[in-house]
Design a protein around this motif. Sequence first.
Motif, short mmCIF file in Angstrom:
data_model
loop_
_atom_site.label_atom_id
_atom_site.label_comp_id
_atom_site.label_asym_id
_atom_site.label_seq_id
_atom_site.Cartn_x
_atom_site.Cartn_y
_atom_site.Cartn_z
N ILE A 1 0.74 -1.14 -0.68
CA ILE A 1 0.10 0.30 0.38
C ILE A 1 0.85 1.33 -0.32
N SER B 1 1.84 2.55 -3.09
CA SER B 1 0.56 3.45 -4.34
C SER B 1 0.31 4.59 -4.24
N ALA C 1 -6.15 -2.61 2.89
CA ALA C 1 -4.87 -3.17 2.06
C ALA C 1 -4.80 -5.05 2.39
N THR D 1 -7.74 -6.97 0.96
CA THR D 1 -7.17 -6.93 -0.38
C THR D 1 -6.41 -8.19 -0.03
N VAL E 1 -1.73 -4.38 -3.67
CA VAL E 1 -3.02 -3.38 -3.24
C VAL E 1 -1.32 -2.32 -3.72
N LYS F 1 -10.35 -2.80 -7.57
CA LYS F 1 -9.99 -2.55 -6.76
C LYS F 1 -10.58 -1.30 -6.13
#
Length: 568
Positions: free
Chosen positions: A252, A255, A309, A312, A322, A329
């Motif tokens: 994450i 991201s 995060a 998923t 992620v 998503k």
Amino acid sequence: MPDIKVKDVAKGTVKTIDKSATAAQRMKNAYIRTKEKAEHSAAPQEDSPEEYAAGRVSGGIDTVAHKAVHEFDRQGRKGVKTTKENISKAKDYFEKRAVNQPKKQAQRKAAESIRRTTGNAKKTIKTVDRGSKTIKQTVKSTAKGTVKTARKTVKTAERTAKTTIKTTQQAAKAAQKTAQATARAARAAAHAARAAARVAVVTAKAIALAVKAIIAGTKALIAAIAAGGWIAVVVILVICLIAMIIGSCFGIFFSSEDSGSGMTMQSVVQEINTEYQGKLDEIKASHTYDVLEMSGSRAVWKEVLAVYAVKTTNDPDNAQEVATMDDSKKQILKDIFWEMNAISSSTETKTETVIETSDDGNGNIVETEVTVTQTYLYITVSHKTADEMAAQYGFSEDQKEQLAELLADENNSLWTGVLYGITGSDGEIVSVALSQIGNIGGEPYWSWYGFNSRVEWCACFVSWCANECGYIENGIIPKFAGCVQGSEWFKERGLWQDNSYEPRPGDIIFFDWDDENGQDWLSDHVGIVQKVEDGRVYTVEGNSGDECRQNSYPIGYYEIYGYGVPAY
């Protein structure tokens, strides 16, 4: 007068006594020999401990009996000898006295003396015989009793010995069993030790191989660096490390970059914020009201993203990384956001007395008490925490640990970069302010400041954010509830810039609203600069429509009063 043959009589008497004593002695010796033969013939063979003990006791008793008889015989012979001596003395005496005494008187006295002597001898012999008999009886009785007692003792000893032998045999058997069990355990232990030794050997070999592999890898790495290929090695290591992280929930933190879908985490968060703000505006637009009262706050974005995060990347049906963003998503993130945040509203009509002020036309203010009926619109925002969502989704202990690690304080700067693209210490207050977007009513801020009821809370919001960063304690930003007092604090310290200045993230922006009378050049509102982009200033403001929200203005906008520039 004829001579008295005293001598002959005495000799005859002595001979008679000698013969009697000899006969008695022979009888005694014959008896002893007969007894010995009888006892010897009757003695049991020493084929057992009992027979051996009985034989030993009997032999001891015979020895005692022989000694006793011998002693009595010796004493008898001594008595006979004494008698003979007495007779010899009597004979001499009679011969001396014979001249003066008549023959008959001498004979009578001699006869009487002989009788006494003979009687004494007989008595002595009888005494000897009786003594011998007594000894024999005593010896026999004692021997029998002793033998009997000895046999009983031997039997008791035999029984004890048998019991002892039996007990010993049982103990021996038990000891044998114990020894056998011990031997089996020893064999098992030896077997386990051999197995452990084999495992140890295998483990040692494995460790040796691993060490060799590490050494080989290290040598190869050194060789690559020495050959000028260290850059490639570092790149490979970094790529491997990043790949490992990206595949986990910690992806994450990567991201914030566009992976080719045209979306980043920042753009998706902004889209969801806009959707949230749109729902608030829709509630306001769908109601007719006189008074708006808003309260509550929404979930902090880093908690929303942390839950997203973990959920998923650990989805048992469709686990996904992620680090990148796409439409599917984005929808997962939106669903989680709205599961964590809820907006509710209600209206109420109240009739109440209020004070109205007016000008009487002569410059006087007139206060008039009137009764009015007003409609109140109440909007409330509520949210769930990350822990509550973990319980709702049934996170495992491992997933809970991942969640806690993502939300650790040392990761705050990473979250700031992901959510707002801000790095550096001067962006800390911006990240705090951005985390409060969507909170309405201002109660957390004005109640923190010390007010018991709602006030215009934009300055309280800025002060609250500064306090969260420790800036008030360090004297970097003042604690203020009035915008005029805040702007004067920066001016007095030479930390002020006018509206032509291009601000930096973290600067404090002050506004002077234009009313029907124009600007009064006093600050009416305050916020925090988020960033400057494409000639526009992006801000985070509290009490903007009674909520925390983002706004933007052109650089040099006329309602911008100026900027406080904290010495971060």
